[in-house]
Design a protein around this motif. Structure first.
Motif, short mmCIF file in Angstrom:
data_model
loop_
_atom_site.label_atom_id
_atom_site.label_comp_id
_atom_site.label_asym_id
_atom_site.label_seq_id
_atom_site.Cartn_x
_atom_site.Cartn_y
_atom_site.Cartn_z
N THR A 114 23.50 -23.40 45.00
CA THR A 114 23.86 -24.74 44.51
C THR A 114 24.01 -24.74 42.99
OG1 THR A 114 22.56 -25.59 46.34
CG2 THR A 114 23.23 -27.19 44.69
N TRP A 115 23.14 -24.02 42.31
CA TRP A 115 23.24 -23.92 40.85
C TRP A 115 24.58 -23.29 40.44
CZ3 TRP A 115 21.37 -26.49 37.11
CH2 TRP A 115 21.59 -26.04 35.79
N ALA A 116 25.09 -22.38 41.27
CA ALA A 116 26.38 -21.76 41.00
C ALA A 116 27.52 -22.78 41.03
CB ALA A 116 26.64 -20.64 42.00
N VAL A 117 27.27 -23.93 41.66
CA VAL A 117 28.26 -25.03 41.65
C VAL A 117 28.06 -25.87 40.39
CG1 VAL A 117 29.02 -27.12 42.86
CG2 VAL A 117 28.31 -25.11 44.18
N VAL A 118 26.80 -26.05 40.01
CA VAL A 118 26.49 -26.90 38.85
C VAL A 118 26.93 -26.26 37.53
CG1 VAL A 118 24.60 -27.94 37.52
CG2 VAL A 118 24.49 -27.92 40.02
N GLU A 119 26.65 -24.99 37.40
CA GLU A 119 26.90 -24.29 36.13
C GLU A 119 28.32 -24.50 35.59
OE1 GLU A 119 25.75 -20.18 36.20
OE2 GLU A 119 24.67 -20.44 34.31
N PRO A 120 29.35 -24.25 36.40
CA PRO A 120 30.71 -24.49 35.88
C PRO A 120 30.98 -25.95 35.55
CG PRO A 120 30.78 -23.66 38.16
CD PRO A 120 29.37 -23.62 37.72
N MET A 121 30.34 -26.88 36.27
CA MET A 121 30.52 -28.31 35.95
C MET A 121 30.00 -28.61 34.55
SD MET A 121 29.44 -30.41 39.36
CE MET A 121 30.50 -30.48 40.79
#
Ligand code: ATP
Ligand code: MG
Length: 202
Positions: A114-121
């Protein structure tokens, strides 16, 4: 006191109040996105986050929403945003509450995914608002590294606002945020045996 006197007194007091408020508005001259933490044990953290999403939608802003803990229930906000709001990117961790899964390794894997989704945001200036619902638990359980999370929030694009919700959060996270509000429980219907309500609680 006569009504006339009361009205005069009220006017004088409002004039003073206006002066104070205007002076404060004048002083706030920095234009940038804000980092907000909504914490505490009372009801209203996630609903407040989704209230800000509605505000941002009114201005056509681009929004990222990532929910770190998923209950058994689908939520009204998820259904509505996914169906009607293409400018909202909605992502859910996809595992149940951590006290239901009881599987630490799987939880950590899901948190990292899930963090891998947040990081680019948090690096993408096209997002005006990023909501990280229930993120605090990932820090509390040490599923995600606290410094990594805080640095990503601190280094986000200057115009981007971020909202973190969830109980706890810790002193370090609080320190890093611009606005921190605690929702205090005074009472909750659940404690009187009233079931969670569709459209109100989920
Ligand atoms: P909401 O999503 O309603 O704003 P919240 O985000 O502040 O609530 P959470 O800890 O995320 O609170 O809990 C989500 C669910 O648990 C909601 O259904 C909410 O009504 C319920 N809840 C929140 N606070 C309490 C409480 N103090 N006691 C019992 N249930 C609660
Ligand atoms: Mg919540």
């Amino acid at each position: 006191m006569s009504d006339d006197k009361k009205n005069q007194k009220h006017k004088a007091s409002m004039e003073k109040q206006k002066e104070k408020v205007d002076a404060r508005i004048e002083q706030a001259s920095t234009e940038r996105g804000v980092a907000i933490l909504l914490t505490g044990n009372g009801k209203g953290k996630s609903s407040s986050s989704f209230g800000m999403i509605m505000r941002a939608l009114g201005y056509g802003h681009k929004i990222g929403v990532v929910q770190f803990i998923k209950g058994q229930q689908l939520s009204g906000e998820e259904m509505y945003l996914k169906e009607h709001c293409p400018q909202v990117d909605f992502y859910q961790m996809g595992t149940g509450f951590t006290w239901n899964t009881q599987d630490r390794t799987a939880d950590i894997e899901a948190a990292e995914k899930t963090w891998a989704v947040v990081e680019p945001m948090l690096k993408d200036p096209s997002y005006d608002l990023v909501v990280l619902d229930e993120l605090t638990y990932m820090i509390a359980y040490k599923y995600l590294d606290e410094d990594m999370v805080i640095n990503a929030i601190k280094n986000r694009p200057v115009e981007q606002s971020v909202v973190v919700s969830g109980r706890g959060g810790g002193a370090k996270l609080q320190e890093a945020m611009d606005t921190v509000s605690e929702v205090k429980e005074i009472k909750h219907a659940f404690k009187a045996g009233i079931k969670a309500r569709q459209g109100v609680d989920y």
